[in-house]
Design a protein around this motif. Structure first.
Motif, PDB file in Angstrom:
ATOM      1  N   LEU A 172       0.817  -1.102  -0.154  1.00 57.01           N
ATOM      2  CA  LEU A 172       0.108   0.057   0.214  1.00 57.01           C
ATOM      3  C   LEU A 172       0.944   1.301  -0.068  1.00 57.01           C
ATOM      4  O   LEU A 172       0.595   2.186  -0.504  1.00 57.01           O
ATOM      5  N   ALA A 173       1.991   1.036   0.616  1.00 57.08           N
ATOM      6  CA  ALA A 173       2.901   2.254   0.761  1.00 57.08           C
ATOM      7  C   ALA A 173       3.287   2.581  -0.482  1.00 57.08           C
ATOM      8  O   ALA A 173       3.860   3.797  -0.806  1.00 57.08           O
ATOM      9  N   ALA A 174       3.479   1.714  -1.572  1.00 58.20           N
ATOM     10  CA  ALA A 174       4.214   1.873  -2.822  1.00 58.20           C
ATOM     11  C   ALA A 174       3.601   2.603  -3.684  1.00 58.20           C
ATOM     12  O   ALA A 174       3.615   3.493  -4.401  1.00 58.20           O
ATOM     13  N   LYS A 175       2.012   3.047  -3.466  1.00 59.87           N
ATOM     14  CA  LYS A 175       1.104   4.195  -3.967  1.00 59.87           C
ATOM     15  C   LYS A 175       1.860   5.369  -3.969  1.00 59.87           C
ATOM     16  O   LYS A 175       2.162   6.066  -4.895  1.00 59.87           O
ATOM     17  N   LYS A 176       2.094   5.858  -2.928  1.00 62.38           N
ATOM     18  CA  LYS A 176       2.894   7.060  -2.592  1.00 62.38           C
ATOM     19  C   LYS A 176       4.269   7.084  -3.298  1.00 62.38           C
ATOM     20  O   LYS A 176       4.578   8.186  -4.043  1.00 62.38           O
ATOM     21  N   VAL A 177       4.929   6.292  -3.214  1.00 63.04           N
ATOM     22  CA  VAL A 177       6.178   5.978  -3.711  1.00 63.04           C
ATOM     23  C   VAL A 177       6.365   6.023  -5.018  1.00 63.04           C
ATOM     24  O   VAL A 177       7.128   6.633  -5.685  1.00 63.04           O
ATOM     25  N   ILE A 178       5.371   5.278  -5.967  1.00 60.37           N
ATOM     26  CA  ILE A 178       5.360   5.347  -7.174  1.00 60.37           C
ATOM     27  C   ILE A 178       5.100   6.835  -7.660  1.00 60.37           C
ATOM     28  O   ILE A 178       5.742   7.109  -8.715  1.00 60.37           O
ATOM     29  N   THR A 179       4.213   7.785  -7.084  1.00 57.04           N
ATOM     30  CA  THR A 179       4.129   9.102  -7.475  1.00 57.04           C
ATOM     31  C   THR A 179       5.624   9.823  -7.163  1.00 57.04           C
ATOM     32  O   THR A 179       5.901  10.699  -7.938  1.00 57.04           O
ATOM     33  N   GLU A 180       6.030   9.315  -6.400  1.00 59.11           N
ATOM     34  CA  GLU A 180       7.330  10.180  -5.787  1.00 59.11           C
ATOM     35  C   GLU A 180       8.371   9.670  -6.677  1.00 59.11           C
ATOM     36  O   GLU A 180       9.222  10.624  -7.346  1.00 59.11           O
ATOM     37  N   ALA A 181       8.514   8.584  -7.336  1.00 59.03           N
ATOM     38  CA  ALA A 181       9.345   8.121  -8.278  1.00 59.03           C
ATOM     39  C   ALA A 181       9.283   8.780  -9.689  1.00 59.03           C
ATOM     40  O   ALA A 181       9.969   9.230 -10.311  1.00 59.03           O
ATOM     41  N   GLU A 182       7.884   8.746  -9.848  1.00 61.50           N
ATOM     42  CA  GLU A 182       7.591   9.316 -11.402  1.00 61.50           C
ATOM     43  C   GLU A 182       7.663  10.886 -11.479  1.00 61.50           C
ATOM     44  O   GLU A 182       8.197  11.588 -12.415  1.00 61.50           O
ATOM     45  N   GLU A 183       7.548  11.636 -10.252  1.00 60.60           N
ATOM     46  CA  GLU A 183       7.923  13.090 -10.221  1.00 60.60           C
ATOM     47  C   GLU A 183       9.362  13.406 -10.326  1.00 60.60           C
ATOM     48  O   GLU A 183       9.751  14.174 -10.926  1.00 60.60           O
ATOM     49  N   ARG A 184      10.041  12.423  -9.559  1.00 65.20           N
ATOM     50  CA  ARG A 184      11.536  12.531  -9.478  1.00 65.20           C
ATOM     51  C   ARG A 184      12.280  12.193 -10.824  1.00 65.20           C
ATOM     52  O   ARG A 184      12.993  12.861 -11.580  1.00 65.20           O
ATOM     53  N   PHE A 185      11.480  11.044 -11.475  1.00 68.01           N
ATOM     54  CA  PHE A 185      11.942  10.915 -12.841  1.00 68.01           C
ATOM     55  C   PHE A 185      11.742  11.793 -14.076  1.00 68.01           C
ATOM     56  O   PHE A 185      12.535  12.126 -14.706  1.00 68.01           O
ATOM     57  N   GLU A 186      10.374  12.655 -13.915  1.00 67.97           N
ATOM     58  CA  GLU A 186      10.161  13.723 -14.554  1.00 67.97           C
ATOM     59  C   GLU A 186      11.356  14.993 -14.641  1.00 67.97           C
ATOM     60  O   GLU A 186      11.640  15.406 -15.701  1.00 67.97           O
ATOM     61  N   LYS A 187      11.782  15.139 -13.449  1.00 69.16           N
ATOM     62  CA  LYS A 187      12.616  16.418 -13.238  1.00 69.16           C
ATOM     63  C   LYS A 187      13.816  15.858 -13.885  1.00 69.16           C
ATOM     64  O   LYS A 187      14.621  17.024 -14.485  1.00 69.16           O
ATOM     65  N   ILE A 188      14.343  14.771 -13.958  1.00 70.00           N
ATOM     66  CA  ILE A 188      15.627  14.373 -14.190  1.00 70.00           C
ATOM     67  C   ILE A 188      15.622  13.898 -15.766  1.00 70.00           C
ATOM     68  O   ILE A 188      16.506  14.305 -16.580  1.00 70.00           O
ATOM     69  N   PHE A 189      14.493  13.283 -16.304  1.00 66.94           N
ATOM     70  CA  PHE A 189      14.474  12.836 -17.706  1.00 66.94           C
ATOM     71  C   PHE A 189      13.437  13.230 -18.522  1.00 66.94           C
ATOM     72  O   PHE A 189      13.456  13.230 -19.797  1.00 66.94           O
ATOM     73  N   GLY A 190      12.621  14.163 -17.794  1.00 65.95           N
ATOM     74  CA  GLY A 190      11.912  14.907 -18.656  1.00 65.95           C
ATOM     75  C   GLY A 190      10.572  14.159 -19.197  1.00 65.95           C
ATOM     76  O   GLY A 190       9.789  14.827 -20.007  1.00 65.95           O
ATOM     77  N   ARG A 191      10.350  13.033 -18.928  1.00 66.61           N
ATOM     78  CA  ARG A 191       9.210  12.170 -19.374  1.00 66.61           C
ATOM     79  C   ARG A 191       8.120  11.932 -18.053  1.00 66.61           C
ATOM     80  O   ARG A 191       8.677  11.682 -17.048  1.00 66.61           O
ATOM     81  N   ARG A 192       7.054  12.285 -18.375  1.00 65.96           N
ATOM     82  CA  ARG A 192       6.092  12.147 -17.264  1.00 65.96           C
ATOM     83  C   ARG A 192       5.201  10.852 -17.281  1.00 65.96           C
ATOM     84  O   ARG A 192       4.676  10.508 -18.471  1.00 65.96           O
ATOM     85  N   TYR A 193       5.012  10.181 -16.305  1.00 68.50           N
ATOM     86  CA  TYR A 193       4.017   8.978 -16.347  1.00 68.50           C
ATOM     87  C   TYR A 193       2.897   9.460 -15.238  1.00 68.50           C
ATOM     88  O   TYR A 193       2.995  10.290 -14.227  1.00 68.50           O
ATOM     89  N   PRO A 194       1.666   8.812 -15.561  1.00 63.73           N
ATOM     90  CA  PRO A 194       0.387   9.425 -14.724  1.00 63.73           C
ATOM     91  C   PRO A 194       0.153   8.608 -13.361  1.00 63.73           C
ATOM     92  O   PRO A 194      -0.761   8.951 -12.956  1.00 63.73           O
ATOM     93  N   GLY A 195       1.184   7.526 -13.155  1.00 62.96           N
ATOM     94  CA  GLY A 195       0.727   7.087 -11.759  1.00 62.96           C
ATOM     95  C   GLY A 195       0.205   5.688 -12.034  1.00 62.96           C
ATOM     96  O   GLY A 195       0.776   4.998 -12.857  1.00 62.96           O
ATOM     97  N   LEU A 196      -0.664   5.357 -11.108  1.00 66.38           N
ATOM     98  CA  LEU A 196      -1.354   3.760 -11.117  1.00 66.38           C
ATOM     99  C   LEU A 196      -1.977   3.643 -12.364  1.00 66.38           C
ATOM    100  O   LEU A 196      -2.101   2.372 -12.794  1.00 66.38           O
ATOM    101  N   VAL A 197      -2.755   4.726 -12.845  1.00 60.66           N
ATOM    102  CA  VAL A 197      -3.673   4.440 -14.156  1.00 60.66           C
ATOM    103  C   VAL A 197      -3.312   5.475 -15.058  1.00 60.66           C
ATOM    104  O   VAL A 197      -2.991   6.515 -14.747  1.00 60.66           O
ATOM    105  N   GLU A 198      -3.629   5.266 -16.287  1.00 58.50           N
ATOM    106  CA  GLU A 198      -3.571   6.435 -17.260  1.00 58.50           C
ATOM    107  C   GLU A 198      -4.826   6.901 -17.907  1.00 58.50           C
ATOM    108  O   GLU A 198      -5.531   5.733 -18.388  1.00 58.50           O
ATOM    109  N   GLU A 199      -5.608   7.753 -17.686  1.00 56.29           N
ATOM    110  CA  GLU A 199      -6.849   8.212 -18.303  1.00 56.29           C
ATOM    111  C   GLU A 199      -6.555   8.988 -19.669  1.00 56.29           C
ATOM    112  O   GLU A 199      -5.683   9.767 -19.907  1.00 56.29           O
TER     113      GLU A 199
END
Length: 388
Positions: A228-255
């Motif tokens: 369950l804690a991974a939900k928050k960490v996935i968001t954290e990882a994706e935000e960190r990823f976007e800052k460094i690599f410039g690619r954005r991912y939408p989290g657990l689902v993509e609308e």
């Protein structure tokens, strides 16, 4: 950052190299083999400083990765289909020990009949094993998930193994242009693995012990809480990823165009790409349709699914899976999420792609058309149910 023409398997291998995995336990099985072959080349040419261990079975591959992780090494392995099922005994050992092994699974049908082509029954059969599960849509996402998977699994609040799934052949063996980060960027994103949950002669501790009912129950609860804690960490990882690599991912689902959609298809994996194309085609004709792509089956995005679908009039879950004698496993999970979220709309289940059978654009258009008058039944694409 460089551009390369890579298959999904190769892209994932590049991601593992960038993550600086320290131990790779390898046993070949179609359609996963190219991943560990490519990693063996990286170890041989010196571009990856790792121990490459060619073991005698899939069971041994995961057991080896468990052992490596238990002494604090960043461990990786890969498998598919019957190989994953052969590992089934070891999966809860790794999860229960809170060892953040990363494994790529090349989704493939399970026997019998024997079949090497792709559906998702192998990984979905292991949803209850205690592993995080993600599903990639394309090769770029495969490479990026390889990097993010280690970050998420190793996080101190998670400490949970991670299974990244790629559709067999459709994704593992098809090629596309992929942005490959530099080693410096990857090092900035992913720090070296450090943990206290390891065997250490200087600081000895008891690991992987037996526990009676009262203590076992607490350990299982903590395991659940870690995912369950991974939900928050996935968001954290994706935000960190976007800052460094410039690619954005939408989290657990993509609308995808769900804001005003009246009819929505819910699916996961590479088939989402084709559904997006059909959504665009039907939108040009004035049809209010959309796609909800599930990126993570564990932790399961209950709130995100209910929130994304609350304004829809009907939906269909399209999946390459069947829980024999019932319905699709994804369908069961989605309906549970809707119920808990108070979303009361008609739902339909479409089973397709079993044994690698092609799902056509026409079939997806037919699903959207049928959603105008949903019947609530489980449908098998491409099968005349009365004739079989």
């Amino acid at each position: 950052m460089a551009r390369a023409f890579l298959s999904g398997n190769e892209a994932f291998a590049y991601g593992v190299r960038l993550a600086r995995a320290q131990v790779i336990s390898a046993y070949p099985i179609t359609p996963q083999t190219i991943v560990v072959e490519k990693l063996s080349e990286f170890v041989e040419d010196g571009s990856l400083d790792a121990q490459f261990i060619h073991v005698e079975s899939e069971h041994s591959a995961l057991s080896c990765a468990l052992g490596a992780s238990s002494v604090g090494a960043r461990a990786f392995t890969a498998t598919s289909s019957q190989g994953l099922l052969y590992m089934a005994e070891v999966l809860p050992y790794v999860a229960g020990g809170r060892f953040p092994v990363v494994m790529m699974n090349a989704n493939r049908s399970t026997a019998l009949p024997w079949n090497i082509y792709g559906d998702q029954r192998d990984s979905l059969s292991q949803l209850d094993s205690g592993w995080i599960q993600s599903y990639a849509e394309n090769a770029q996402e495969a490479l990026d998930l390889a990097l993010m998977s280690f970050y998420i699994a190793e996080h101190k609040d998670v400490q949970t193994p991670y299974m990244a799934n790629l559709d067999g052949f459709v994704l593992t063996h098809t090629y596309e242009v992929v942005e490959v980060p530099t080693a410096e960027q990857a090092d900035e994103f992913l720090p070296p693995y450090k943990t206290e949950n390891k065997m250490d002669l200087e600081h000895p501790r008891n690991l992987a012990f037996s526990a009676g009912p009262a203590q076992n129950y607490i350990f299982k609860y903590k395991e659940h809480r870690g995912i369950l804690a991974a939900k928050k960490v996935i968001t954290e990882a994706e935000e960190r990823f976007e800052k460094i690599f410039g690619r954005r991912y939408p989290g657990l689902v993509e609308e995808y165009k769900t804001e005003d959609a009246e009819r929505v298809i819910v699916t996961l994996g590479s088939i989402a790409g084709l559904v997006k194309q059909i959504v665009d085609t039907l939108r040009e004709k004035g049809d209010k349709v959309g796609l909800l792509k599930i990126r993570y089956m564990r932790p399961f995005p209950k709130e995100e699914i209910a929130g994304a679908l609350k304004n829809a009039k009907s939906l269909a879950v399209l999946e390459k899976d069947i829980s024999f004698g019932n319905e699709g496993t994804v369908f069961t999970n989605v309906n549970s999420a809707l119920h808990e979220g108070g979303v009361n709309i008609p739902t339909q289940n479409y089973i397709g792609g079993l044994g690698g059978k092609n799902i056509s654009a026409e079939e997806i258009e037919g699903i959207f058309e049928n959603l105008k008058s949903p019947d609530g039944k489980v449908h098998f694409l491409g099968i005349d149910e009365e004739a079989v």
